[in-house]
Design a protein around this motif. Structure first.
Motif, short mmCIF file in Angstrom:
data_model
loop_
_atom_site.label_atom_id
_atom_site.label_comp_id
_atom_site.label_asym_id
_atom_site.label_seq_id
_atom_site.Cartn_x
_atom_site.Cartn_y
_atom_site.Cartn_z
N LEU A 209 49.08 3.13 14.51
CA LEU A 209 49.51 2.72 13.17
C LEU A 209 48.91 1.37 12.79
O LEU A 209 48.54 1.15 11.63
N ILE A 210 48.80 0.47 13.75
CA ILE A 210 48.17 -0.83 13.49
C ILE A 210 46.69 -0.62 13.16
O ILE A 210 46.14 -1.25 12.24
N GLU A 211 46.03 0.26 13.89
CA GLU A 211 44.61 0.56 13.60
C GLU A 211 44.47 1.12 12.19
O GLU A 211 43.55 0.74 11.45
N GLU A 212 45.36 2.02 11.80
CA GLU A 212 45.32 2.59 10.45
C GLU A 212 45.51 1.52 9.38
O GLU A 212 44.85 1.54 8.34
N MET A 213 46.43 0.58 9.64
CA MET A 213 46.65 -0.50 8.69
C MET A 213 45.40 -1.35 8.55
O MET A 213 45.00 -1.71 7.42
N CYS A 214 44.77 -1.68 9.66
CA CYS A 214 43.54 -2.47 9.62
C CYS A 214 42.44 -1.72 8.87
O CYS A 214 41.71 -2.31 8.06
N ASP A 215 42.34 -0.42 9.12
CA ASP A 215 41.32 0.39 8.44
C ASP A 215 41.56 0.39 6.94
O ASP A 215 40.60 0.31 6.15
N TYR A 216 42.82 0.48 6.51
CA TYR A 216 43.13 0.48 5.09
C TYR A 216 42.65 -0.81 4.44
O TYR A 216 42.00 -0.79 3.38
N VAL A 217 42.97 -1.94 5.06
CA VAL A 217 42.57 -3.24 4.50
C VAL A 217 41.05 -3.36 4.46
O VAL A 217 40.48 -3.76 3.44
N ASN A 218 40.40 -3.00 5.54
CA ASN A 218 38.94 -3.14 5.60
C ASN A 218 38.24 -2.19 4.63
O ASN A 218 37.24 -2.55 4.00
N ASP A 219 38.77 -0.97 4.50
CA ASP A 219 38.17 0.01 3.60
C ASP A 219 38.43 -0.31 2.12
O ASP A 219 37.68 0.14 1.25
N HIS A 220 39.50 -1.06 1.85
CA HIS A 220 39.87 -1.39 0.47
C HIS A 220 39.72 -2.89 0.20
O HIS A 220 40.43 -3.45 -0.63
#
Length: 227
Positions: free
Chosen positions: A99-110
């Motif tokens: 879930l932390i990885e997904e949160m980081c991906d969201y920020v980096n992708d957006h």
């Protein structure tokens, strides 16, 4: 910790048991954590490099917040946790890293999204995941401020920062988190209430720059509270 604070409830041993000693250490750690926040922002602004949110950075900020207070400083919680005075039940411990990885991906992708949206998203999502036995709120507020300033490209001026404003009165912050939690149970992510609250705090922070510029001398120093 104030009487109205939401508190993580987990089976974790204490390193310090004296309440006064805990309060002193929390205050010391909060200052060290915020110094680290400013160093991160300055490094990004100085180097002009693209910012990437990574789990290691979140863990590093948590380690500073819980140093000498918890044996789990800088590591994800090993078991379940609940949040006092909140209806939200955080996810099981085994889901935290992904879930932390997904949160980081969201920020980096957006990353090109509005700065306050990214700030609000990180603040809410870290609290929602609740990845630590303690210090989740402190770390979420510090990490979201890093994201806000790095997205803007520099430190934000002002007498009282957003994390300090929240720490001085956490009730609106908790209400905004609960609103985002409730929305997420029914549909897509909606951090609009938290985003509006952060917009108000940002306006207050920047307004203080103007007020200080107009002031003729005087002492604007005050005790700073980050947790």
């Amino acid at each position: 910790m104030g009487a109205d604070d939401r508190e993580s409830i987990a089976q974790a041993p204490n390193i310090i048991n004296d309440p006064d000693a805990i309060a002193r250490k929390e205050a010391e750690n909060a200052l060290r954590q915020f110094d680290a926040v400013l160093d991160i922002i300055d490094e990004v602004a100085r180097d002009g490099r693209p910012f990437k949110l990574r789990p290691s950075l979140i863990l590093a900020l948590h380690r500073l917040a819980l140093a000498d207070l918890s044996p789990y400083a800088g590591v994800f919680r090993p078991g379940s946790v609940s949040i006092g005075k909140s209806r939200h039940q955080p996810p099981p411990a085994h889901l935290v890293p992904s879930l932390i990885e997904e949160m980081c991906d969201y920020v980096n992708d957006h990353w090109q999204s509005e700065a306050l949206h990214l700030c609000a998203y990180v603040m809410w999502r870290l609290n929602w995941i609740h990845p630590f036995t303690d210090g989740n709120g402190r770390t979420s507020r510090a990490m979201s401020y890093v994201v806000l300033c790095c997205r803007i490209g520099d430190r934000l001026p002002g007498r009282q920062t957003i994390p300090e404003a929240i720490s001085n009165n956490k009730t609106p912050y908790y209400e905004a988190l609960e609103a985002a939690d409730e929305a997420f149970t029914k549909g897509p992510v909606d951090v609009s209430k938290l985003q509006e609250l952060l917009k108000t705090y940002l306006a207050q922070q920047l307004k203080s720059v103007f007020e200080d510029a107009l002031a003729e001398g005087g002492n604007n120093s005050s005790d700073r509270k980050f947790h």
